[in-house]
Design a protein around this motif. Structure first.
Motif, PDB file in Angstrom:
ATOM      1  N   HIS A  64       0.831  -1.201   0.000  1.00 58.04           N
ATOM      2  CA  HIS A  64       0.000   0.000   0.000  1.00 58.04           C
ATOM      3  C   HIS A  64       0.869   1.255   0.000  1.00 58.04           C
ATOM      4  O   HIS A  64       0.599   2.225  -0.728  1.00 58.04           O
ATOM      5  CB  HIS A  64      -0.923   0.015   1.216  1.00 58.04           C
ATOM      6  CG  HIS A  64      -1.748   1.266   1.344  1.00 58.04           C
ATOM      7  ND1 HIS A  64      -2.837   1.515   0.546  1.00 58.04           N
ATOM      8  CD2 HIS A  64      -1.595   2.347   2.160  1.00 58.04           C
ATOM      9  CE1 HIS A  64      -3.352   2.695   0.866  1.00 58.04           C
ATOM     10  NE2 HIS A  64      -2.621   3.220   1.834  1.00 58.04           N
ATOM     11  N   THR A  65       1.936   1.232   0.801  1.00 51.49           N
ATOM     12  CA  THR A  65       2.854   2.372   0.856  1.00 51.49           C
ATOM     13  C   THR A  65       3.548   2.561  -0.487  1.00 51.49           C
ATOM     14  O   THR A  65       3.725   3.684  -0.966  1.00 51.49           O
ATOM     15  CB  THR A  65       3.903   2.171   1.964  1.00 51.49           C
ATOM     16  OG1 THR A  65       3.233   2.105   3.233  1.00 51.49           O
ATOM     17  CG2 THR A  65       4.907   3.318   1.992  1.00 51.49           C
TER      18      THR A  65
ATOM     19  N   LYS B 291       2.350   1.736  -3.428  1.00 46.99           N
ATOM     20  CA  LYS B 291       1.374   2.304  -4.361  1.00 46.99           C
ATOM     21  C   LYS B 291       1.258   3.816  -4.170  1.00 46.99           C
ATOM     22  O   LYS B 291       1.116   4.568  -5.139  1.00 46.99           O
ATOM     23  CB  LYS B 291       0.011   1.632  -4.165  1.00 46.99           C
ATOM     24  CG  LYS B 291      -0.046   0.191  -4.634  1.00 46.99           C
ATOM     25  CD  LYS B 291      -1.416  -0.414  -4.402  1.00 46.99           C
ATOM     26  CE  LYS B 291      -1.463  -1.866  -4.878  1.00 46.99           C
ATOM     27  NZ  LYS B 291      -2.789  -2.492  -4.630  1.00 46.99           N
ATOM     28  N   THR B 292       1.330   4.253  -2.910  1.00 46.85           N
ATOM     29  CA  THR B 292       1.288   5.687  -2.627  1.00 46.85           C
ATOM     30  C   THR B 292       2.511   6.385  -3.212  1.00 46.85           C
ATOM     31  O   THR B 292       2.396   7.449  -3.839  1.00 46.85           O
ATOM     32  CB  THR B 292       1.234   5.943  -1.113  1.00 46.85           C
ATOM     33  OG1 THR B 292       0.043   5.356  -0.580  1.00 46.85           O
ATOM     34  CG2 THR B 292       1.229   7.435  -0.807  1.00 46.85           C
ATOM     35  N   HIS B 293       3.692   5.776  -3.017  1.00 47.61           N
ATOM     36  CA  HIS B 293       4.916   6.362  -3.573  1.00 47.61           C
ATOM     37  C   HIS B 293       4.843   6.434  -5.095  1.00 47.61           C
ATOM     38  O   HIS B 293       5.213   7.440  -5.703  1.00 47.61           O
ATOM     39  CB  HIS B 293       6.139   5.530  -3.157  1.00 47.61           C
ATOM     40  CG  HIS B 293       6.495   5.640  -1.712  1.00 47.61           C
ATOM     41  ND1 HIS B 293       6.290   6.778  -0.973  1.00 47.61           N
ATOM     42  CD2 HIS B 293       7.073   4.743  -0.864  1.00 47.61           C
ATOM     43  CE1 HIS B 293       6.706   6.588   0.273  1.00 47.61           C
ATOM     44  NE2 HIS B 293       7.192   5.356   0.358  1.00 47.61           N
TER      45      HIS B 293
ATOM     46  N   SER C  41       2.181   6.536  -7.013  1.00 45.05           N
ATOM     47  CA  SER C  41       1.209   7.565  -7.386  1.00 45.05           C
ATOM     48  C   SER C  41       1.813   8.962  -7.256  1.00 45.05           C
ATOM     49  O   SER C  41       1.605   9.831  -8.119  1.00 45.05           O
ATOM     50  CB  SER C  41      -0.041   7.468  -6.507  1.00 45.05           C
ATOM     51  OG  SER C  41      -0.727   6.257  -6.739  1.00 45.05           O
ATOM     52  N   ASN C  42       2.581   9.183  -6.202  1.00 41.77           N
ATOM     53  CA  ASN C  42       3.224  10.485  -5.999  1.00 41.77           C
ATOM     54  C   ASN C  42       4.256  10.770  -7.084  1.00 41.77           C
ATOM     55  O   ASN C  42       4.359  11.894  -7.579  1.00 41.77           O
ATOM     56  CB  ASN C  42       3.896  10.541  -4.623  1.00 41.77           C
ATOM     57  CG  ASN C  42       2.895  10.611  -3.481  1.00 41.77           C
ATOM     58  OD1 ASN C  42       1.725  10.953  -3.698  1.00 41.77           O
ATOM     59  ND2 ASN C  42       3.328  10.279  -2.278  1.00 41.77           N
TER      60      ASN C  42
END
Length: 221
Positions: free
Chosen positions: A183-184, A186-188, A190-191
């Protein structure tokens, strides 16, 4: 969720074959077919499909220009279809926003997987096309406009995520390498895409090369 697809190819048999394969899947619907780029753009605007399969070489408006318009005006993901893995238009298509390439002799299962993959946010290149891409970076013939200074917008962890993306790692592999959750990651990811104005992972891989973050032959460690 049903994945909605437009298939565009000027060869009737190729187009019909791809449409038949995809329509046979319970989660995929071919909403329209086009024989040239102008028609493909019109159908993408009309139907707002999840994926548009575009032949690179079509009469009138070719697949590159069609991809450029579709990617600029819609949220549809574009996958280019080509007969040759050394197609001269490879880099133009990626710049236009294409999410990947498939050779027209793609296997049935790989075609279906490709449509599902780009819909879920992944990107793809046929292995032989990937080799062409890397070879071009090695020779310096694929210079693109993204400057290394753009990386300053990324945090240290986002920069490392981009490097690992460029090395070809999946989200799960990146999570293991960084000792964080998927999940982390995926956040990175996306950023990274948002900060560098990149459409998908294919463009992220290109960005990792063109900024000099990684080089051909780089291995994750």
């Amino acid at each position: 969720m049903t994945i909605r697809v437009v298939v565009a190819d000027d060869q009737d048999l190729v187009r019909a074959g791809f449409a038949m394969i995809l329509d046979a899947q319970p989660d995929i619907e071919v909403v329209a077919e086009a024989g040239d780029g102008f028609a493909a753009v019109g159908l993408a605007r009309e139907h707002a499909p999840d994926v548009v399969l575009l032949d690179i070489r079509m009469p009138g408006m070719d697949g590159i220009e069609a991809a450029r318009v579709i990617c600029a005006e819609t949220a549809s993901k574009v996958v280019m279809l080509t007969t040759f893995d050394h197609d001269d238009y490879l880099f133009d298509a990626l710049r236009a926003g294409a999410s990947g390439f498939l050779l027209k002799d793609v296997r049935r299962d790989d075609l279906v997987h490709a449509v599902r993959a780009v819909t879920s946010g992944d990107s793809l290149l046929a292995p032989s096309v990937t080799r062409t891409l890397i070879a071009a970076f090695t020779s310096g013939s694929a210079a693109l406009p993204l400057q290394a200074s753009r990386l300053a917008a990324l945090t240290a962890r986002e920069t490392e995520t981009l490097r690992l993306l460029g090395a070809g790692l999946s989200n799960a592999e990146i999570a293991a390498a960084l000792v964080v959750s998927e999940h982390t990651v995926k956040t990175h990811v996306s950023n990274v895409l948002a900060k560098l104005a990149l459409r998908d992972r294919v463009q992220a891989v290109i960005a990792a090369y063109e900024t000099g973050l990684i080089h051909p032959g780089t291995r994750a460690h």
